[in-house]
Design a protein around this motif. Structure first.
Motif, PDB file in Angstrom:
ATOM      1  N   ARG A  92       4.331  24.991 -50.771  1.00 34.93           N
ATOM      2  CA  ARG A  92       3.118  24.874 -51.288  1.00 34.93           C
ATOM      3  C   ARG A  92       2.412  24.349 -49.577  1.00 34.93           C
ATOM      4  O   ARG A  92       1.621  24.746 -49.050  1.00 34.93           O
ATOM      5  CB  ARG A  92       2.470  24.471 -51.630  1.00 34.93           C
ATOM      6  CG  ARG A  92       2.359  25.457 -53.264  1.00 34.93           C
ATOM      7  CD  ARG A  92       2.188  27.007 -53.006  1.00 34.93           C
ATOM      8  NE  ARG A  92       1.860  27.839 -54.063  1.00 34.93           N
ATOM      9  CZ  ARG A  92       1.551  28.798 -54.480  1.00 34.93           C
ATOM     10  NH1 ARG A  92       1.112  29.081 -53.753  1.00 34.93           N
ATOM     11  NH2 ARG A  92       1.859  29.980 -55.539  1.00 34.93           N
ATOM     12  N   GLU A  93       3.192  23.037 -49.681  1.00 36.64           N
ATOM     13  CA  GLU A  93       2.536  22.152 -48.608  1.00 36.64           C
ATOM     14  C   GLU A  93       3.022  22.409 -47.147  1.00 36.64           C
ATOM     15  O   GLU A  93       2.557  22.770 -46.394  1.00 36.64           O
ATOM     16  CB  GLU A  93       3.348  20.755 -48.745  1.00 36.64           C
ATOM     17  CG  GLU A  93       3.054  19.584 -47.728  1.00 36.64           C
ATOM     18  CD  GLU A  93       1.363  19.625 -47.762  1.00 36.64           C
ATOM     19  OE1 GLU A  93       0.398  19.450 -47.079  1.00 36.64           O
ATOM     20  OE2 GLU A  93       0.418  19.618 -48.652  1.00 36.64           O
ATOM     21  N   ALA A 149       3.814  26.243 -46.823  1.00 32.48           N
ATOM     22  CA  ALA A 149       3.038  27.104 -46.317  1.00 32.48           C
ATOM     23  C   ALA A 149       1.378  26.993 -45.890  1.00 32.48           C
ATOM     24  O   ALA A 149       1.177  27.869 -44.979  1.00 32.48           O
ATOM     25  CB  ALA A 149       3.273  28.566 -47.296  1.00 32.48           C
ATOM     26  N   LYS A 150       1.613  26.288 -46.216  1.00 28.28           N
ATOM     27  CA  LYS A 150      -0.784  25.580 -45.801  1.00 28.28           C
ATOM     28  C   LYS A 150      -0.248  24.879 -44.530  1.00 28.28           C
ATOM     29  O   LYS A 150      -1.237  25.568 -43.541  1.00 28.28           O
ATOM     30  CB  LYS A 150      -1.256  24.391 -46.565  1.00 28.28           C
ATOM     31  CG  LYS A 150      -2.333  24.057 -46.463  1.00 28.28           C
ATOM     32  CD  LYS A 150      -2.190  22.949 -47.444  1.00 28.28           C
ATOM     33  CE  LYS A 150      -3.884  21.813 -46.449  1.00 28.28           C
ATOM     34  NZ  LYS A 150      -4.518  21.119 -47.453  1.00 28.28           N
ATOM     35  N   ASN A 151       1.018  24.654 -44.469  1.00 25.82           N
ATOM     36  CA  ASN A 151       0.731  23.739 -42.537  1.00 25.82           C
ATOM     37  C   ASN A 151       0.864  25.396 -41.968  1.00 25.82           C
ATOM     38  O   ASN A 151       0.993  25.320 -40.613  1.00 25.82           O
ATOM     39  CB  ASN A 151       2.005  22.540 -42.652  1.00 25.82           C
ATOM     40  CG  ASN A 151       1.046  21.668 -43.082  1.00 25.82           C
ATOM     41  OD1 ASN A 151       0.024  21.283 -43.604  1.00 25.82           O
ATOM     42  ND2 ASN A 151       1.821  21.087 -43.327  1.00 25.82           N
ATOM     43  N   VAL A 195       0.476  28.477 -41.493  1.00 21.81           N
ATOM     44  CA  VAL A 195      -0.631  29.347 -41.861  1.00 21.81           C
ATOM     45  C   VAL A 195      -2.066  28.984 -41.025  1.00 21.81           C
ATOM     46  O   VAL A 195      -2.161  29.303 -40.344  1.00 21.81           O
ATOM     47  CB  VAL A 195      -1.258  29.438 -43.387  1.00 21.81           C
ATOM     48  CG1 VAL A 195      -2.474  30.357 -43.536  1.00 21.81           C
ATOM     49  CG2 VAL A 195      -0.212  30.177 -44.349  1.00 21.81           C
ATOM     50  N   LEU A 196      -2.245  27.207 -41.280  1.00 23.29           N
ATOM     51  CA  LEU A 196      -3.034  26.729 -40.179  1.00 23.29           C
ATOM     52  C   LEU A 196      -2.845  27.003 -39.006  1.00 23.29           C
ATOM     53  O   LEU A 196      -2.963  26.826 -37.970  1.00 23.29           O
ATOM     54  CB  LEU A 196      -3.349  25.340 -40.654  1.00 23.29           C
ATOM     55  CG  LEU A 196      -3.754  24.651 -42.414  1.00 23.29           C
ATOM     56  CD1 LEU A 196      -3.972  23.352 -42.077  1.00 23.29           C
ATOM     57  CD2 LEU A 196      -4.863  25.633 -42.200  1.00 23.29           C
ATOM     58  N   ARG A 217      -2.534  30.901 -37.560  1.00 21.72           N
ATOM     59  CA  ARG A 217      -3.949  31.020 -37.344  1.00 21.72           C
ATOM     60  C   ARG A 217      -4.370  30.266 -36.334  1.00 21.72           C
ATOM     61  O   ARG A 217      -5.671  31.332 -35.554  1.00 21.72           O
ATOM     62  CB  ARG A 217      -5.114  31.273 -38.863  1.00 21.72           C
ATOM     63  CG  ARG A 217      -4.272  32.226 -39.960  1.00 21.72           C
ATOM     64  CD  ARG A 217      -5.452  31.490 -41.289  1.00 21.72           C
ATOM     65  NE  ARG A 217      -4.850  32.316 -42.302  1.00 21.72           N
ATOM     66  CZ  ARG A 217      -5.357  32.666 -43.346  1.00 21.72           C
ATOM     67  NH1 ARG A 217      -5.996  31.090 -44.182  1.00 21.72           N
ATOM     68  NH2 ARG A 217      -4.823  33.726 -44.493  1.00 21.72           N
ATOM     69  N   HIS A 273       0.607  35.382 -47.272  1.00 20.13           N
ATOM     70  CA  HIS A 273       1.240  34.019 -47.436  1.00 20.13           C
ATOM     71  C   HIS A 273       1.446  35.054 -48.882  1.00 20.13           C
ATOM     72  O   HIS A 273       1.245  35.345 -49.650  1.00 20.13           O
ATOM     73  CB  HIS A 273       0.791  33.134 -47.464  1.00 20.13           C
ATOM     74  CG  HIS A 273       1.391  32.272 -48.226  1.00 20.13           C
ATOM     75  ND1 HIS A 273       1.275  31.539 -49.357  1.00 20.13           N
ATOM     76  CD2 HIS A 273       2.719  31.714 -48.286  1.00 20.13           C
ATOM     77  CE1 HIS A 273       2.479  30.230 -50.150  1.00 20.13           C
ATOM     78  NE2 HIS A 273       3.741  30.811 -49.577  1.00 20.13           N
TER      79      HIS A 273
END
Length: 226
Positions: free
Chosen positions: A11-12, A14-16, A18-19, A22, A30
């Motif tokens: 998750r961590e 993936a979060k980074n 995605v940011l 984008r 995702h």
């Protein structure tokens, strides 16, 4: 808008990602699991996929196969550092590139943009049919033939073959291949080029161990002889 499929269970990370993506102007879908990736592939059309090899409900290779059934897009595998077996497996399947964790965001971003740009340029190139010796390449349909036989090529193999056919007899160093095929100054390790040359020889040569068309110029690079 250019859309990217991100298949990553961490998750961590993936979060980074995605940011990051984008912020570069990409739309990102995702999927943290294999099954969610399958569903995303059926629902959306993507321009590129980033696929983690190790997933909680399977592996990224099956996701690659599923996506490639309906979408001819570039794929980058995400893999653990030192996992050379998975890297070679992914490249042999036809993946366009890979990056090991932990990775530098700017490097990944550069690879993503270069592959998307390269793929779009190939799709927009409508210069019809290129003949070179026994080989024929239709750049509008992206279909490749040796004599009367159609040979299926991955997107990276397409790029390599098109480069060779446009410049028969020219010596290409590894740096030149990086620039023309990967479309970036970001280094891809030598193993990637060796794998793709080996795969391409297996498809166009009578004997890949004694190549007559893609020949190695020892210490320098490769030369294509129609």
């Amino acid at each position: 808008m250019t859309r990217i499929c991100l298949v990553e269970d961490d998750r961590e990370i993936a979060k980074n990602l995605v940011l990051l993506l984008r912020s570069e102007g990409f739309a990102v879908t995702h999927a943290p699991t294999r099954e969610e990736a399958f569903a995303a592939a059926e629902e959306h059309k993507f321009d590129l996929a980033l696929i983690d090899i190790a997933l909680p409900d399977g592996n990224g290779f099956t996701v690659y196969t599923k996506i490639k059934e309906t979408q001819d897009i570039p794929v980058i595998f995400l893999t653990a550092s030192g996992d050379e077996t998975s890297v070679v497996t992914g490249l042999n399947m036809g993946a366009d590139d890979y990056i090991t964790k932990p990775f530098r965001p700017l490097v990944l971003g550069a690879k993503v943009k270069a592959l998307i740009r390269r793929n779009k340029n190939m799709v927009l190139d409508h210069s019809d049919v290129l003949d070179c010796g026994p080989f024929t390449y239709n750049t509008s349909t992206m279909r490749f033939y040796k004599g009367e036989e159609e040979i299926s090529l991955s997107s990276k193999e397409n790029s390599l073959m098109l480069l060779f056919m446009k410049h028969p007899g020219q010596l290409f160093t590894k740096d030149m291949i990086y620039e023309h095929v990967w479309g970036t100054s970001v280094a891809v390790d030598d193993n990637a080029i060796i794998v793709y040359i080996h795969r391409l020889r297996g498809k166009i040569e009578e004997d890949r161990q004694k190549p007559e068309h893609i020949v190695t110029v020892r210490g320098l690079g490769y030369r294509f002889i129609p």
